[in-house]
Design a protein around this motif. Structure first.
Motif, PDB file in Angstrom:
ATOM      1  N   LEU B 189       0.844  -1.202   0.000  1.00 12.97           N
ATOM      2  CA  LEU B 189       0.000   0.000   0.000  1.00 12.97           C
ATOM      3  C   LEU B 189       0.875   1.247   0.000  1.00 12.97           C
ATOM      4  O   LEU B 189       0.634   2.198  -0.746  1.00 12.97           O
ATOM      5  CB  LEU B 189      -0.898   0.031   1.231  1.00 12.97           C
ATOM      6  N   LYS B 191       4.041   1.404  -0.864  1.00 11.56           N
ATOM      7  CA  LYS B 191       4.794   1.455  -2.122  1.00 11.56           C
ATOM      8  C   LYS B 191       3.929   2.024  -3.233  1.00 11.56           C
ATOM      9  O   LYS B 191       4.365   2.878  -4.007  1.00 11.56           O
ATOM     10  CB  LYS B 191       5.251   0.048  -2.519  1.00 11.56           C
ATOM     11  N   ALA B 192       2.686   1.531  -3.303  1.00  7.75           N
ATOM     12  CA  ALA B 192       1.772   1.999  -4.347  1.00  7.75           C
ATOM     13  C   ALA B 192       1.555   3.502  -4.208  1.00  7.75           C
ATOM     14  O   ALA B 192       1.599   4.240  -5.196  1.00  7.75           O
ATOM     15  CB  ALA B 192       0.443   1.252  -4.265  1.00  7.75           C
ATOM     16  N   ALA B 193       1.355   3.962  -2.967  1.00  9.22           N
ATOM     17  CA  ALA B 193       1.131   5.385  -2.747  1.00  9.22           C
ATOM     18  C   ALA B 193       2.371   6.186  -3.129  1.00  9.22           C
ATOM     19  O   ALA B 193       2.267   7.279  -3.703  1.00  9.22           O
ATOM     20  CB  ALA B 193       0.758   5.637  -1.299  1.00  9.22           C
TER      21      ALA B 193
END
Lengths: 371, 297
Positions: B189, B191-193
């Motif tokens: 999460l 990393k995605a952000a």
């Protein structure tokens, strides 16, 4: 002249402590390509993807994205989007906000953001889900939302980290098609990591096969499948994998004579007229003879030149619907022949098998490299 | 669906536990409620008890001393729980970063919470001691004060000093719960952000904080209830003084019972405080629901 590469990786090394994870990686990728990184667990493919994304730093080498050196850039500054195996959807946000998160962060005006999210939702057929929370979605729907979040920003490069691994088999196949369709309609550049060689074959415009942190081969699916550079690639790609049989080759005036040991001291003898003999040792020499299961088939296709027939004892017979797989002990391995389902065969039976020698590959026994 | 028999069986199985529960919680509660409508006094000789209706409550609600005690309690609760929350989360975020000696520090940080409240209160009273206390010494040597002060002897500072001692003791609990919750935030999460371009602060606000909000809320509710009925630390450090500046509601009730021996009116104060606590909890839970439903805007 080819276009400028969208992604150029040069002499990339990655080590954790003293342990090298990636060794001398070099990849050049053209815009619009669908590049698939494939290899067994621990081969470094996901690490390589993380290096491209900037989530993981590299030890040496360079990464250029769309002509700009991004070796040390933050992930946010690389103009990339990434789809994770876990989907990584933000659980406290609606689908709409998930997709628009990157735009929200970049302070894109509300109206523009809304219309972009709507466009992507339409492309992915998830318009009706926009107000839902990720927990209220099925696996396939989450997958679409994750792709939507990547697509909405229209980045230079899309990164996919095993995006289909968490889906059940049937959904995986349909999402695979969906991803390919999106690639075709958007014309975007995709880098896609998978351990599934069928996914690699079906999706890629080019495949990068990796093992132990080293690139084994980069090529089109056709090249990888038909002309693997070594025994590892031959074995890894294709299901069932290529039969690698130990045999003796001898150069002759009109071709290469093959002798493949069969059970009870017998030998199968074939002559390869197609391969240039000088690629092989003068012989007699022991090599690995590679033939895919579909190149070992019913005798109906035999023509006496490229396709030659030899009698084999069938050890096990496995009907698989469209085809019947027959296991034959040849050259010290359990070679698999792919027979038509209509051929009446039974285990223990002696059956003539047609060997398609135009599809043959030779590998060095010790190093595994293609001869 | 359960059949009739099964339903009966269910209640029979529950009955012993419910009986014990009723005995130890409902009976005292009911007794207190009854007392609050009487003029009972704690006296050596049995005095006649009269039912006096709402008289105790009317008196309590118009009693300016009790109102002042309530405000003090509210101040204590808001400031100490607020600080414990902020400090607890901040420390948890720090302890969630990889660094050498992290495990040792994680173990050490719980120590203040493990110390008994009384011991903590005595220790801080020594730290605040006007003649040889460590705080005076420290501030004096740093040049921040020119004279030693009586930190808990001065009505203007006493409450904040008690709050400081309370925060020191209780923030580790918040930190521990927050740390446990932080460890469950999926790496993907964040990393995605990060790839979507979110700054560290934005990632914390939009991803981490909503993720840990549930457990955090539970511990904050617990701390709020505890803080609102604060007694022991005040009893040891200041006994409600000086000049009533640290006299909280619980202390007020204690005095009503045991100094003035008016158990009837004491009970009415206690019921009022319990009611306010219940309202506080409801406010927290509705906030939690909103958080869970909408995320951060």
């Amino acid at each position: 002249m080819p276009e400028n590469p969208i992604l150029c990786i040069d002499k990339l090394q990655k080590t954790y402590g003293d342990v090298p994870i990636l060794k001398d990686i070099a990849i050049s990728m053209d815009p619009g390509e669908f590049l698939v990184l494939v290899g067994p667990s621990g081969c470094g493919k996901s690490t390589l993807l993380n290096c491209i994304s900037g989530l993981t730093g590299i030890s040496s080498g360079s990464i250029t994205i769309a002509g700009r050196d991004r070796t040390h850039a933050e992930p946010a500054d690389r103009d990339i989007a990434m789809v994770f195996q876990s989907y990584a959807l933000f659980p406290n946000m609606s689908v709409e906000r998930n997709i628009g998160f990157g735009l929200e962060v970049r302070k894109v005006p509300e109206r523009e953001k809304k219309s972009k999210v709507a466009d992507v939702a339409k492309l992915l057929k998830i318009e009706h889900l926009l107000q839902r929370k990720p927990a209220e979605l099925s696996g396939g729907q989450r997958q679409r939302v994750a792709m939507g979040r990547a697509l909405v920003r229209d980045p230079e490069l899309f990164l996919f980290d095993e995006p289909l691994s968490n889906l059940d088999a049937k959904l995986r196949v349909s999402m695979r098609t969906e991803i390919k369709r999106i690639h075709q309609t958007t014309g975007a550049s995709f880098v896609y990591v998978t351990h599934d060689q069928i996914e690699a074959m079906t999706l890629a415009t080019r495949i990068v096969v990796m093992k132990d942190g080293v690139i084994q081969q980069i090529g089109t699916p056709n090249e990888i499948y038909n002309r693997p550079v070594n025994a590892f690639v031959a074995d890894f790609m294709g299901a069932p994998s290529m039969n690698l049989m130990k045999g003796t080759v001898t150069r002759q005036a009109d071709g290469i004579r093959l002798e493949i040991p069969a059970p009870q001291g017998s030998t199968i003898e074939l002559t390869d007229y197609d391969t240039a003999p000088d690629r092989l040792p003068a012989g007699p020499a022991e090599v690995l003879i590679g033939l895919r299961p579909e190149a070992m088939t019913d005798q109906a296709r035999a023509d006496g030149r490229s396709v030659q027939v030899a009698d084999c004892v069938l050890d096990v017979v496995e009907p698989a619907g469209a085809d019947t797989y027959a296991v034959v002990h040849l050259g010290g391995t359990e070679a698999i022949a792919r027979l038509s389902a209509d051929t009446p065969v039974a285990a223990g039976q002696v059956t003539p098998i047609a060997f398609d020698l135009s599809k043959i590959s030779y590998f060095d026994v010790s190093s595994g490299t293609r001869l | 669906m359960l059949g009739r028999r099964q339903k009966q069986e269910k209640w029979m199985l529950l009955a012993p536990a419910m009986f014990v529960l009723a005995l130890i919680t409902m009976v005292p509660l009911a007794n207190t409620l009854w007392l609050s409508f009487t003029d009972t006094r704690i006296t050596a000789i049995a005095a006649p008890v009269h039912f006096i209706g709402l008289e105790n409550y009317i008196y309590a609600l118009t009693d300016p001393d009790f109102q002042a005690a309530l405000y003090r309690t509210l101040y204590f609760t808001i400031v100490s729980v607020g600080l414990e929350g902020v400090l607890g989360i901040a420390v948890a975020v720090l302890l969630n970063q990889p660094f050498r000696g992290r495990l040792v520090l994680r173990a050490l940080i719980i120590l203040p919470w493990a110390v008994p409240t009384i011991v903590n209160a005595v220790a801080w009273r020594l730290i605040y001691q006007p003649d040889y206390g460590a705080l005076n010494s420290l501030l004096y040597q740093l040049g921040l004060i020119s004279d030693y002060r009586s930190w808990i002897g001065d009505p203007s500072t006493a409450m904040n000093m008690v709050i400081l001692a309370d925060v020191w003791k209780n923030f580790p609990l918040v930190a521990y719960v927050a740390l446990a919750a932080l460890q469950t935030v999926p790496d993907d999460l964040l990393k995605a952000a990060a790839i979507e371009g979110a700054s560290p602060w934005k990632r914390f606000r939009s991803i981490t904080l909503p993720w840990i909000a549930g457990p955090l809320l539970v511990v904050m509710v617990l701390r709020t209830i505890e803080a609102f009925r604060v007694f022991d630390i005040i009893y040891v450090m200041t006994s409600g003084g000086p000049a009533d500046s640290t006299k909280t509601a619980s202390f007020f009730i204690y005095q009503e019972y045991f100094n003035y021996l008016r158990s009837g009116s004491g009970a009415s104060y206690a019921v009022l405080v319990a009611g306010i606590s219940a309202v506080l909890i409801l406010v927290y839970y509705s906030a939690a629901k909103r958080q869970a439903a909408g995320g951060t805007a």
